[in-house]
Design an enzyme around this catalytic site. Structure first.
Site, PDB file in Angstrom:
ATOM      1  CE1 TYR A   1     -23.269  -3.746 -33.132  1.00  0.00           C
ATOM      2  CE2 TYR A   1     -24.078  -5.449 -34.606  1.00  0.00           C
ATOM      3  CZ  TYR A   1     -23.682  -4.072 -34.632  1.00  0.00           C
ATOM      4  OH  TYR A   1     -23.920  -3.167 -35.331  1.00  0.00           O
TER       5      TYR A   1
ATOM      6  CG  ASP B   1     -11.334   5.317 -40.457  1.00  0.00           C
ATOM      7  OD1 ASP B   1     -10.427   4.489 -40.814  1.00  0.00           O
ATOM      8  OD2 ASP B   1     -10.795   6.600 -40.032  1.00  0.00           O
TER       9      ASP B   1
ATOM     10  CG  ASP C   1     -24.525  -4.346 -38.713  1.00  0.00           C
ATOM     11  OD1 ASP C   1     -25.037  -4.949 -39.637  1.00  0.00           O
ATOM     12  OD2 ASP C   1     -25.233  -3.975 -37.695  1.00  0.00           O
TER      13      ASP C   1
ATOM     14  CE  LYS D   1     -11.021   4.438 -36.438  1.00  0.00           C
ATOM     15  NZ  LYS D   1     -10.313   5.391 -37.555  1.00  0.00           N
TER      16      LYS D   1
END
Ligand code: NAD
Length: 410
Positions: free
Chosen positions: A156, A277, A301, A223
């Site tokens: 971002y 996840d 987000d 992740k």
């Protein structure tokens, strides 16, 4: 520095950057565009009533309007003039309604600009359930989390080039020549920077919050199995910070099992980590096991919006963008222009952002009054149209009426 204006006193920061809050703090506000004026009027009424009820006349907020959005564009020709940044820094604490991103070339999102210019590196979103709200899950009451999302780094950061652009082609060539990496020639390219300093200031804030509020755990969500040197590093730097700066106050989940027989030593916060996840499954299946979450920008987000939906939607989700110099509290939804001036929408998100603001300045009693009154209002089925249409037997009220209903129940 204490600067009296005869009309309130500036909030100050001490050497450790803790807030020094006078009884009559000057707090900046941006009314916002679209539905902003409606929800701000409702919020202001609720905040002022709660402060009066909690402290009699001994404390009072002195509001200072800041120019931003369409109002500023009309007055001075730009939606976020420099003076607004200067005044937010001077106020140290500000609250804002949603801003419409002006359409047309050359305008970036005003919200992103505010965060970047003021270095508001932590996007903080508490997620809890108010009994009576419509929810898509069976036990929304088990959700009580606060997400600390890194706000300045990651994909971002805005470092990206379009497919076929001169810059993308040049990067492709460098990657091929110097790193022996071949990309498909029509690739758009984005860069994902995650730094130790950026990670640790965010995780530090999350752990401090857990300690100050007596919360059981901080979960680093990432992740890192796939993105080892960015998200994996986020995890490692998070644990590193916990070990170096909070050794007496924190214990890792691994140490808990190996050294403490699974029992949390008195007064310690558990530091754990989960893959992003798997975390989306965890918050649905075992939400009661999670409390404070610290996570990079992109994961944060997605996760904060998913959590908001789990407890009744974005109309009630509060938020804050916090840095070391100042903090801006804000509704998490946009300016919903089609409802502008109709006195119709739900002011809950901005009111609850106001509660976060009161807690931030240490006026917890006033914040608690609002939370309790809001809970009673929703339980009584008194809600705005967005919730009324999903709740059996609800009484639909206008935005301003909702605010008055909350005040009556304080
Ligand atoms: P939006 O959140 O403004 O509205 C989408 C829909 O959500 C609305 O039509 C309405 O049905 C519903 N909604 C939003 N807030 C509500 C409330 N308080 N009560 C009841 N229902 C509500 O999103 P959008 O239409 O994509 O964006 C409109 C403008 O807002 C754009 O210019 C966008 O850039 C801006 N925006 C600002 C912020 C911010 O200031 N933080 C955030 C998102 C979007």
């Amino acid at each position: 520095m204490t600067d009296h204006r005869g009309n309130g006193t500036w909030i100050d920061l001490d050497r450790d950057r803790n807030l020094v809050v006078p009884p009559d703090p000057i707090i900046g506000f941006i009314e916002g565009d679209g539905i902003g004026p409606d929800i701000w009027a409702a919020t202001r009424l609720v905040l002022e009533s709660a402060v009066r009820r909690a402290y009699g006349g001994s404390k009072r907020i002195r509001w200072h309007e800041l120019a931003a959005g369409e109002k500023a564009l009309a007055a001075v020709g730009e939606p976020l003039p420099q003076i607004t940044f200067d005044e937010i820094r001077k106020c140290v604490v500000a609250i804002k309604g949603p801003l419409t991103t002006p359409v047309g070339k050359g305008f970036r999102s005003l919200n992103v600009t505010l965060r970047q210019v003021l270095n508001l590196y932590a996007c903080v979103r508490p997620v809890r359930y108010f009994p009576g709200l419509p929810s898509p899950v069976k036990h929304p009451e088990k959700v009580n989390m606060i997400v600390f999302r890194e706000n300045t780094e990651d994909v971002y950061a805005g470092i990206e080039w379009a497919s076929g652009s001169k810059e993308a082609r040049r990067l492709e060539a460098i990657l091929k020549e110097e790193f022996k990496v071949s990309l498909p020639p029509d690739s758009g390219i984005g860069i994902k920077p995650i730094s130790r300093a950026g990670t640790q200031r965010l995780v530090r804030r999350a752990i401090r919050y857990a300690i100050e509020n007596g919360l059981p755990s901080v979960t680093l969500v990432h992740k890192g199995n796939i993105m080892k040197y960015t998200e994996g590093a986020f995890r490692n730097w998070g644990y590193e910070l916990a070990a170096t700066e909070f050794a007496d106050l924190a214990v890792t989940e691994t140490d808990l099992e190996q050294k403490h027989g699974g029992h949390v030593p008195e007064g310690k916060v558990v530091i754990k980590d989960r893959m992003a996840d798997s975390m989306f499954q965890q918050v649905l299946l075992r939400p009661e096991e999670y409390s404070v979450i610290a996570t990079p920008n992109l994961d944060g987000d997605y996760l904060s919006d998913a959590l908001a939906a789990q407890v009744g939607g974005l109309g009630m989700a509060p938020g804050a963008n916090i840095g070391d110099e100042c903090a801006v509290f804000e509704a998490t939804h946009g300016s919903a222009p089609k409802y502008a001036g109709l006195d119709k929408v739900n002011p809950g998100s901005l009111i609850l952002s106001g509660v976060m603001m009161l807690e931030h300045i240490g006026w917890r009693e006033a914040g608690k009054l609002i939370e309790d009154a809001l809970t009673r209002t929703i339980q009584a089925g008194v809600v705005t149209y967005d919730l009324a249409r999903q709740m059996d037997g609800a009484r639909e009220v206008r935005c301003s009426e909702f605010a008055r209903a909350v005040v009556e129940r304080m």
